[in-house]
Design a protein around this motif. Structure first.
Motif, mmCIF file in Angstrom:
data_model
loop_
_atom_site.group_PDB
_atom_site.id
_atom_site.type_symbol
_atom_site.label_atom_id
_atom_site.label_comp_id
_atom_site.label_asym_id
_atom_site.label_seq_id
_atom_site.Cartn_x
_atom_site.Cartn_y
_atom_site.Cartn_z
ATOM 1 N N ALA A 170 -2.323 16.778 4.370
ATOM 2 C CA ALA A 170 -2.052 17.357 5.679
ATOM 3 C C ALA A 170 -2.880 18.611 5.884
ATOM 4 O O ALA A 170 -3.377 19.235 4.944
ATOM 5 C CB ALA A 170 -0.568 17.677 5.814
ATOM 6 N N PRO A 228 4.096 17.187 14.788
ATOM 7 C CA PRO A 228 2.825 17.124 14.047
ATOM 8 C C PRO A 228 1.652 16.781 14.950
ATOM 9 O O PRO A 228 1.822 16.285 16.071
ATOM 10 C CB PRO A 228 3.070 16.018 13.009
ATOM 11 C CG PRO A 228 4.180 15.202 13.563
ATOM 12 C CD PRO A 228 5.033 16.139 14.349
ATOM 13 N N TYR A 280 -3.917 14.255 9.840
ATOM 14 C CA TYR A 280 -2.546 14.680 10.099
ATOM 15 C C TYR A 280 -2.413 16.172 9.834
ATOM 16 O O TYR A 280 -2.918 16.682 8.838
ATOM 17 C CB TYR A 280 -1.620 13.869 9.184
ATOM 18 C CG TYR A 280 -0.264 14.455 8.888
ATOM 19 C CD1 TYR A 280 0.672 14.657 9.890
ATOM 20 C CD2 TYR A 280 0.093 14.764 7.568
ATOM 21 C CE1 TYR A 280 1.939 15.160 9.596
ATOM 22 C CE2 TYR A 280 1.352 15.254 7.269
ATOM 23 C CZ TYR A 280 2.268 15.469 8.285
ATOM 24 O OH TYR A 280 3.512 15.964 7.997
ATOM 25 N N LYS A 281 -1.806 16.846 10.761
ATOM 26 C CA LYS A 281 -1.436 18.250 10.588
ATOM 27 C C LYS A 281 0.066 18.360 10.776
ATOM 28 O O LYS A 281 0.618 17.855 11.755
ATOM 29 C CB LYS A 281 -2.170 19.121 11.603
ATOM 30 C CG LYS A 281 -1.814 20.593 11.507
ATOM 31 C CD LYS A 281 -2.488 21.370 12.617
ATOM 32 C CE LYS A 281 -1.980 22.786 12.663
ATOM 33 N NZ LYS A 281 -2.472 23.497 13.853
ATOM 34 N N ALA A 282 0.726 19.012 9.842
ATOM 35 C CA ALA A 282 2.180 18.995 9.821
ATOM 36 C C ALA A 282 2.789 19.704 11.018
ATOM 37 O O ALA A 282 2.237 20.666 11.555
ATOM 38 C CB ALA A 282 2.680 19.649 8.532
ATOM 39 N N GLY A 335 -7.720 13.615 5.516
ATOM 40 C CA GLY A 335 -6.325 13.458 5.139
ATOM 41 C C GLY A 335 -6.080 12.551 3.960
ATOM 42 O O GLY A 335 -5.005 12.604 3.362
ATOM 43 N N THR A 379 2.441 10.796 2.764
ATOM 44 C CA THR A 379 2.871 12.186 2.629
ATOM 45 C C THR A 379 4.291 12.328 3.146
ATOM 46 O O THR A 379 4.607 11.889 4.253
ATOM 47 C CB THR A 379 1.955 13.136 3.424
ATOM 48 O OG1 THR A 379 0.609 12.991 2.977
ATOM 49 C CG2 THR A 379 2.377 14.583 3.251
#
Length: 840
Positions: free
Chosen positions: A145, A624, A588-590, A140, A480
């Motif tokens: 993301a 997220p 992190y994944k949105a 990340g 982000t």
């Protein structure tokens, strides 16, 4: 017999290399360069679990797209499901399943410095490759993301200032006949100032599934075929010795029929299908998925156009280097589907009503430099995307009688119950004739339209500080900011029987209210049908595609996210050949929107009453995915830098985990707030034996325990069965390896022998972990043998993919609207072929 053959083949390849006399220059591992940290570095100097595959290994392994990479990459699993877009990459057991474009990937894919915002838009012919890097663990900080599990970094070949031309022709047969022809030319336009490269490829492959179409309207009798064309042009402009500008553009078109799925288990509903269409689904005990015969009366058309333009500018200033990369890409998919996966005409997706369009623009600017003890990098990134999804599930002529047969053995039951309810509770009701309750062409037959636009802005820094002679501290941060807007225009549905149920029980179709319970009790007495059966039948009559309630929902939502990710890593080189590092990173994944019709959000049923009266939003949003990861790595070299042997220990803790699963009626998205984790170890090897120049051995072994955390029962069986269990499509053991040997003979000739393979232990291939979807451990072996000129002016190679013709399933799923039945998307059968190459 299979395992004995495999071991013998590998042993023979290794022995041939050990006994060979020196013929080629000795290779070493210390010259391998990667850009895993967005600057060129030696692979053994970066504190990351990264494996690099050079052009020669990729060519010998037949890697044309990212799906092919899974055979040789440690800890990587790639699966395809209902269409070309629905291809998912997983690293260390972590990935994202489903064809819903509102979900983004846990494994990022970057091609020539440009991130592809959805996995599905990344799986095509990659052209002429320089290398592919697989980075494992969250990335990340530098890549932003949607890299919470890892990253696949693809680097293609640049234009060259020396003229050359290449041509390649491949023919394959056995599992599916087909051909592929490609060619390229590169050279100078202005000496040392401007160079170009032009690449094109054309391929056509028959399908490896045979289709029983039962009179159609489908006429095509094969599935999983492929017909594609791609072209790519590049222009490189040098500015003296300090800078360059590279422009590139590409276009790909693909026409396919994909993807059918045979029955692996037929439940009691198979009898109803066969009563309508004899042979429409194998009866229990007659399933034979690896005969590769499927039942499908509707088209599985897949038409894909993918194009893009990008520019990369690099310049070396006195104190730092500057890089700017901008891109514009467009992707369009038109898709059809035989949604019931049987020969009966129950439900389908018409290609004229189902499509996905995605436009994405990106820009990244970064600067990096070095002082006496600091290697620094700063940058910013911006992305803008627009997507449109059209989705329609249409009822076929057999839907109504099929529902009646499974609901009570009466093909007219849909209209019988609707007329009973309507006559009793709707003044002036006009009875429906059989066939009018859920007519052919019913459902949301005009198509729902989902629109989503998003903007992402990020600032990042990544630095390495030499705090001692052999000790480095690497640290980085990324901020982000993401904003997404989504709206949906749901089309009215044409299912008169469902209109009756919605009129009697209200558009929310809430059977739990006292009034609904009283109506059900009275109607149960009059009809003789038990209340639970009435509720189940009403639910099936009013599947999501049949309900007019959606057309009254105001779905226009916005979500904003701010997230800080980063890493800190301490590494120490004990000797020139031994590096140890420890890293903490946050990935992190949105979050996003579920762009679909659904009746369940997470573990709860949608409260349509509250949605319609405006007291709550249609619950399309999901949260997220956040992961904290720890990694301990040992990187070693030996035998005069001819052996690379690296060991990684890892643990990743997901605070929340996004799950998309199919319950036989619809997909629903769950954010598991109790989280999940994956832990394990990886060993990777690369060896160029000193006493056998020309021999290369590369491989890896991964143990990954990817598990959902235990949580309290939610009351939803498809969610509750996940508690404390392993992820789907996450085997505990992965092993991959490749053996290549080249040796000269005669006058300026050489021969090549190559084997590569992958072993995966038992895994459950279904997102809801039904035991019927378990795939036993299996092993895939590929082979290649060739002869040619030492100067590579020509070469002739024979190859086999899945040499042992291993049968395995990629993904298992519930038979749609068929309780107790299961289907599966299969892995490809054995393919053998020949390739002729020429170079000038």
């Amino acid at each position: 017999m299979t395992h004995k053959f495999t071991k013998a083949a590998l042993l023979a390849a290794v022995s041939a290399g050990v006994l060979a006399t020196p013929a080629l220059a000795q290779q070493t591992v210390d010259v391998i360069t990667v850009t895993a940290q967005k600057r060129e570095q030696g692979i053994q100097d970066v504190p990351i679990a990264v494996t690099a595959f050079n052009a020669e290994l990729l060519q010998n392994s037949g890697v044309r797209d990212i799906k092919d990479l899974a055979v040789i990459a440690p800890g990587l699993n790639v699966t395809s499901t209902s269409n070309e877009y629905s291809t998912t990459a997983r690293i260390r057991g972590v990935g994202t399943v489903g064809d819903n474009p509102g979900l983004e990937s846990s494994v990022g894919i970057v091609i020539d410095g440009v991130p592809r915002a959805r996995n599905g838009v990344s799986f095509g012919d990659l052209g002429e490759l320089e290398r592919i890097e697989v980075l494992r663990g969250p990335q990340g900080t530098l890549f932003g993301a949607n890299t919470s599990a890892g990253l696949i970094n693809v680097v293609t070949q640049d234009p060259e200032f020396e003229f050359s031309a290449n041509a390649e022709l491949t023919y394959q047969t056995d599992g599916a006949d087909g051909y592929r022809v490609s060619g390229s030319v590169t050279g100078p336009i202005a000496e040392d100032a401007i160079a170009f490269r032009l690449y094109g490829a054309r391929g056509d492959r028959e399908g490896y599934l045979t289709v029983q179409n039962f009179g159609g309207p489908r006429t095509i009798t094969e599935d999983n075929d492929q017909d594609f064309f791609t072209i790519r042009g590049q222009l490189l402009v040098n500015f003296d010795d300090r800078g360059s500008l590279e422009l590139s553009g590409d276009f790909t078109t693909r026409d396919e029929n994909c993807c059918g799925a045979p029955s692996i288990v037929s439940g009691p509903t198979a009898a109803a299908i066969n009563a309508l269409v004899p042979g429409g689904r194998p009866l229990p005990g007659q399933e034979d998925p690896f005969s590769r015969v499927i039942q499908a009366n509707r088209d599985t058309t897949q038409d894909i156009d993918d194009s893009g333009f990008q520019a990369e500018f690099n310049y070396e200033f006195d104190g730092f280097d500057l890089t700017a990369i901008g891109s514009i890409r467009d992707y369009e998919l038109v898709t059809g589907q035989d949604t019931d996966f049987t020969g009966a005409d129950i439900v389908y997706r018409d290609p004229s009503l189902n499509s996905f369009e995605f436009s994405n623009s990106t820009f990244e600017l970064r600067a990096n430099g070095q002082t006496d003890n600091l290697d620094w990098l700063v940058g910013f990134f911006y992305s803008q995307e627009d997507l449109t999804r059209r989705d329609a599930i249409v009822y076929g002529a057999h839907f109504e009688p099929y529902l009646g047969l499974i609901g009570g053995g009466n093909p007219a039951l849909v209209t019988t119950l609707a007329n009973g309810l309507g006559g009793a509770f709707i003044p002036g009701y006009t009875p429906l004739a059989p066939g009018q309750g859920a007519p052919a062409g019913g459902g949301n037959n005009q198509g729902d339209t989902y629109n989503q636009d998003g903007n992402t802005f990020a600032l990042f820094t990544h630095n390495t500080w030499a705090i001692g002679e052999n000790t480095d501290l690497t640290f980085g941060l990324r901020y982000t900011q993401t904003e997404k807007n989504a709206d949906a225009r749901f089309s009215p549905s044409n299912v008169p029987a469902c209109d009756v149920w919605e009129t009697v029980f209200g558009e929310a179709l809430d059977f739990s209210t006292p009034q609904a319970q009283a109506i059900l009790a009275g109607f149960s007495q009059a009809s003789g049908v038990p209340v639970p059966s009435l509720i189940q039948f009403g639910t099936f009559t009013c599947l999501p595609g049949a309900r007019d309630v959606y057309s009254n929902i105001n779905f226009d939502q916005t979500r904003e996210e701010d997230e800080i990710t980063g890493l800190i890593s301490l590494s120490h080189r004990f000797t020139d050949d031994f590096l140890v590092y420890g890293t903490y990173s946050r990935g992190y994944k949105a979050g996003g929107f579920n762009l679909d019709r659904f009746t369940q959000a997470g573990a709860q049923q949608v409260n349509f009453t509250n949605v319609l009266n405006g007291t709550e939003q249609y619950p399309a949003q999901f949260e997220p995915e956040i992961v904290d990861s720890f990694e301990l790595g040992f990187k070693t070299e030996g035998f005069n830098d001819t052996l690379l042997a690296n060991l990684y220990l890892f643990y990743s803790d997901f605070e929340t985990f996004q799950l998309n699963t199919f319950n036989g009626i619809a997909f629903f998205v769950t954010s598991l707030t109790e989280g999940a984790s994956t832990r394990g170890a990886e060993l990777e090897l690369l060896w160029f034996p000193e006493n056998a120049p020309g021999l290369t051995l590369q491989g890896g072994l991964t143990y990954a325990d990817a598990t959902y955390n235990s949580f309290a029962p939610t009351g939803t069986a498809d969610v509750d069965r996940l508690s404390g269990q392993n992820f789907s499509l996450a085997p505990e053991w992965y092993a991959s390896g490749a053996v290549t040997y080249r040796r000269g003979f005669g006058d300026n000739m050489e021969w090549l022998a190559h084997l590569d393979g992958r072993y995966m232990s038992e895994q459950n291939t279904g997102s809801d972990l039904d035991p019927e979807k378990i795939q036993d451990a299996y092993f895939l072996l590929n082979a290649r043998f060739g002869i040619g000129a030492e100067d590579e002016s020509w070469g002739l190679e024979f190859f086999a993919r899945n040499l042992l013709d291993e049968d395995y399933i990629q993904v298992g799923f519930d038979g749609p609207f068929q309780p107790g039945s299961f289907n599966a998307f299969l892995g490809q059968p054995r393919v053998v072929g020949v390739t002729l190459r020429a170079r000038r």
